[in-house]
Motif scaffolding. Sequence first.
Motif, PDB file in Angstrom:
ATOM      1  N   ALA A  69      27.623  -0.105  12.066  1.00 44.64           N
ATOM      2  CA  ALA A  69      27.166  -0.959  13.164  1.00 44.64           C
ATOM      3  C   ALA A  69      28.369  -1.598  13.840  1.00 44.64           C
ATOM      4  O   ALA A  69      29.346  -1.969  13.185  1.00 44.64           O
ATOM      5  CB  ALA A  69      26.220  -2.047  12.647  1.00 44.64           C
TER       6      ALA A  69
ATOM      7  N   ASN B  80      24.767   3.073   4.837  1.00 43.21           N
ATOM      8  CA  ASN B  80      23.826   2.705   5.882  1.00 43.21           C
ATOM      9  C   ASN B  80      22.478   2.304   5.309  1.00 43.21           C
ATOM     10  O   ASN B  80      21.769   1.502   5.894  1.00 43.21           O
ATOM     11  CB  ASN B  80      23.681   3.857   6.867  1.00 43.21           C
TER      12      ASN B  80
ATOM     13  N   ARG C 168      19.543  -5.974   6.427  1.00 51.76           N
ATOM     14  CA  ARG C 168      19.017  -6.513   7.671  1.00 51.76           C
ATOM     15  C   ARG C 168      17.536  -6.842   7.594  1.00 51.76           C
ATOM     16  O   ARG C 168      17.033  -7.627   8.366  1.00 51.76           O
ATOM     17  CB  ARG C 168      19.258  -5.519   8.798  1.00 51.76           C
ATOM     18  N   ARG C 169      16.819  -6.202   6.665  1.00 53.57           N
ATOM     19  CA  ARG C 169      15.382  -6.409   6.608  1.00 53.57           C
ATOM     20  C   ARG C 169      14.977  -7.533   5.678  1.00 53.57           C
ATOM     21  O   ARG C 169      13.799  -7.825   5.536  1.00 53.57           O
ATOM     22  CB  ARG C 169      14.712  -5.097   6.167  1.00 53.57           C
TER      23      ARG C 169
ATOM     24  N   LEU D  71      16.460   1.518  14.467  1.00 57.16           N
ATOM     25  CA  LEU D  71      17.701   1.612  13.711  1.00 57.16           C
ATOM     26  C   LEU D  71      17.833   2.946  12.981  1.00 57.16           C
ATOM     27  O   LEU D  71      18.908   3.550  12.954  1.00 57.16           O
ATOM     28  CB  LEU D  71      17.784   0.452  12.713  1.00 57.16           C
TER      29      LEU D  71
ATOM     30  N   THR E 245      18.428  -6.923  14.130  1.00 58.14           N
ATOM     31  CA  THR E 245      18.203  -5.513  13.826  1.00 58.14           C
ATOM     32  C   THR E 245      17.785  -4.781  15.096  1.00 58.14           C
ATOM     33  O   THR E 245      16.771  -5.136  15.706  1.00 58.14           O
ATOM     34  CB  THR E 245      17.103  -5.346  12.768  1.00 58.14           C
TER      35      THR E 245
ATOM     36  N   ARG F  75      20.655  -1.214   6.059  1.00 56.69           N
ATOM     37  CA  ARG F  75      19.271  -1.336   6.478  1.00 56.69           C
ATOM     38  C   ARG F  75      18.523  -2.331   5.601  1.00 56.69           C
ATOM     39  O   ARG F  75      17.764  -3.165   6.066  1.00 56.69           O
ATOM     40  CB  ARG F  75      18.612   0.048   6.429  1.00 56.69           C
TER      41      ARG F  75
ATOM     42  N   LYS G 153      22.547 -12.062   1.049  1.00 53.03           N
ATOM     43  CA  LYS G 153      23.046 -11.400   2.252  1.00 53.03           C
ATOM     44  C   LYS G 153      24.568 -11.545   2.362  1.00 53.03           C
ATOM     45  O   LYS G 153      25.093 -12.662   2.323  1.00 53.03           O
ATOM     46  CB  LYS G 153      22.379 -12.017   3.482  1.00 53.03           C
TER      47      LYS G 153
ATOM     48  N   CYS H  97      25.319  -9.142  13.471  1.00 53.31           N
ATOM     49  CA  CYS H  97      24.659  -8.321  12.458  1.00 53.31           C
ATOM     50  C   CYS H  97      23.357  -8.957  11.981  1.00 53.31           C
ATOM     51  O   CYS H  97      22.664  -8.401  11.122  1.00 53.31           O
ATOM     52  CB  CYS H  97      25.581  -8.110  11.263  1.00 53.31           C
ATOM     53  N   ASP H  98      23.018 -10.120  12.506  1.00 55.31           N
ATOM     54  CA  ASP H  98      21.775 -10.775  12.125  1.00 55.31           C
ATOM     55  C   ASP H  98      20.573 -10.172  12.833  1.00 55.31           C
ATOM     56  O   ASP H  98      19.442 -10.343  12.389  1.00 55.31           O
ATOM     57  CB  ASP H  98      21.844 -12.277  12.439  1.00 55.31           C
TER      58      ASP H  98
END
Length: 589
Positions: A447, A580, A587-588, A421, A417, A584, A464, A414-415
Motif C-alpha cells: 500500500a 498482503n 485494516r479490518r 482492496l 481501507t 488486509r 494494530k 493506512c487507517d
Amino acid sequence: MLFSRWLALPAAFLPLLVAAVPSTAHAGQHPFTAPARPDRSRWRTLSGQLIDSIWGPPKTETGTLATVSKTSAWAPPHTLARYGRDVVLRFNVSTPEEAQSLAEAADTLILDVWEFSHDWVDIRLSTDIVAPLLGLLPASLQQSHTPLLRERDLAQAIFDTHPSPRGPKAEPVHTPSASRDREFSPALQRTNDEHNIFFDDYQPLSVIDPWMRLMASLFTTHVRKVNIGVSAQGRDIAGLRVGVHPTNADKPNPSKRKTILVTGGFHAREWISTSTVNYVAYTLITGYGKVPSITRLLETFDFVFVPTMNPDGYVYTWETDRLWRKNRQQTTFRFCQGIDLDRAFGFQWDGATTTAGNPCSESFAGEQAFEAVEAKRLAEWVKNETTSNNVDLVGLLDLHSYSQQILYPYSYSCDATPPGLENLEELAIGLQRAMRIKHGHVYEVIAACEGNSAFAEGSVKGSKPRLWPRMEASGGSALDWFYHELRVRFAYQIKLPDRGMYGFLLPKEHIVPTGKEVLDAVLYFGRFLSETYSVETDAAADEKDEGEVWEAVGGEADPSDEQDEEESERWLVGDVVEPNRDLRRRRRR
C-alpha cells in the motif's frame, strides 16, 4: 516552523541571500572536463555558511574530488561545479526514534531525501553538511550509514545519463539553445539493423515532442496526439491517445470508451519514467496489426500516454539542474521555486500541516490544493474527458523511480481501507509476477501509505502496528485522487528500477530492459481488465502472441525465464501473498 528559522537569520546574511540567486544555464555546450577543485554554486556555499553559523559544526574537508572526464557523452558544463562535492548516503533505520530523528534532521537542513523504505532512507547532501547532519542524529545512526554514490560517482552518474554524440565529429544534441530549436531527426528512426536508436539515450523534450507528432502522423488509424493543458511556464503537456476509435455514428447511445491512463515525469529528475512511457507507447503503436494480442487490446481499450507531466521541470533538468524534482512554478519565496506535483491533488491534501510553510522543501505541496498548475490541468482534462467526451477511465499506471515497488491506494493513510482492496492486490501481484517471470526484477507490492513510512513498528501481538514516521507529505497524491474522486477502479503507482545503486540516475543501457519489463506489465494489465469487463479474449493465444512482440516491432526476442512453475509459485506465495494478507487483516480490525 522551519521557514521562520531561515527568516530569523541575522541581517548580515540578507545581502548574501540576494547574491545567491542561481545563475542561468550556459548558452554553449562543451565536452565534460572537470577541474580538480570545482567552484561551488553560490547557493550551496551560502547554505553551508548558514548551517555553520546556526549549528556550529566544525568545517571539515573530505578529500578532493577525482577528475571526471568522459568524451563519449555530453552534459551541461556546470555539472561538476553543481554536484562535485555531493554524495548519496543510505541510512539504515531500525527504530521509530531513529526514523523520527532522521526525518526531523532532513527537514531542518532542507536535505534532498531521494527515497525511503521500511528500513532505509537515501539522502543526497554536500560533504560539508555530513557533519552537521550526524550531529543532529542519535549515536546509533552516526555509524549506521553507507555511501551509495560518492562524490566522483555521483557526478559521473549524472554525466552518463546524457546522450552520447554519434560519429567522430558529432555535435552536442541537447544544449540549452539546441534543445529549444532542434527538430526530430531521421537519425532517430531505425537503422538498417532494425534497431531503434531513439531508446539508446534519454531524450530531451525538444526531441520527444516532434517524435510524438511523428507517431501521430505515421499511424493515423490508431494514434492521436492530445494536449492535456499548458504548464506554468507555457509549455504543452502533450500525450498520445492510442487505440482504434470507432465513431459509433449509427448508435444513438454509444457505450463509453474504456481508457487506461499511463503517466510519467511527475517528478522531473525521474527520466526513466518518461522513457518507459514512450517505449510502451511505441511498442503498442507499432504492434497494432502485427501482434494479434496488441491488436485486440487496442480495439478494446484506449491508452493515453503522457510521458512528461512536468515539462518545465523536465527541461530544467536538462539545461540547469539534473536532480530537480518539482515543477518550476514561482512560490511566495523568490529563492525557492516549484511545487511537488504528486502532493498537489485535492483529495486529502495535507500541505497546510506539513510543507505549506516551506517552499524550499522538495515535497512542497503548495499553499492550497491544486495550486500546482500541471496537477490542476490534468484534473480538469480528465474530468472533461469523462463527462463530455464519452470516456470511462478504468485504469491508471503512474510511473516513477526508484525502489521497485508497486503501490496501490491509499497514500494518505493506512487507517482507511480502499474499496475493492482484494482486487487491487490481486492485479498488483499479477503485474509483479509478469515483470519478474521474464526479467527477474522483484517488485514489492505494498500500500502506498506504507511505502511513505520509513519504519513499521510491530507492537503487542494482535494489536494494530504503527507506522513511523513519514519522510515527506503523504496526502494530495495523484494515485488517491484518481482512485477516490474519479472512481478509477484500478490505480497504481509503479516505482521503476533500481534499488539504490544509481537511484534517479539509472544508466541509459537500462531504458530498453525497463521498457520491456513494464510492457509485460501493461499487457497483463490489459488482459486482466478484459476479463474483468467480460471482453472475449484467448489468454493462451495472447501469451503466445506476446512472445513475438519484440520481433514484430523490430526489437530482439526476449528470452523467457526457465524457472519452473513450482519455484515461481513458491516465490509468489512466500514473498508477496502473505504480507498482503496480514495487511488486509490489520485494516479490518
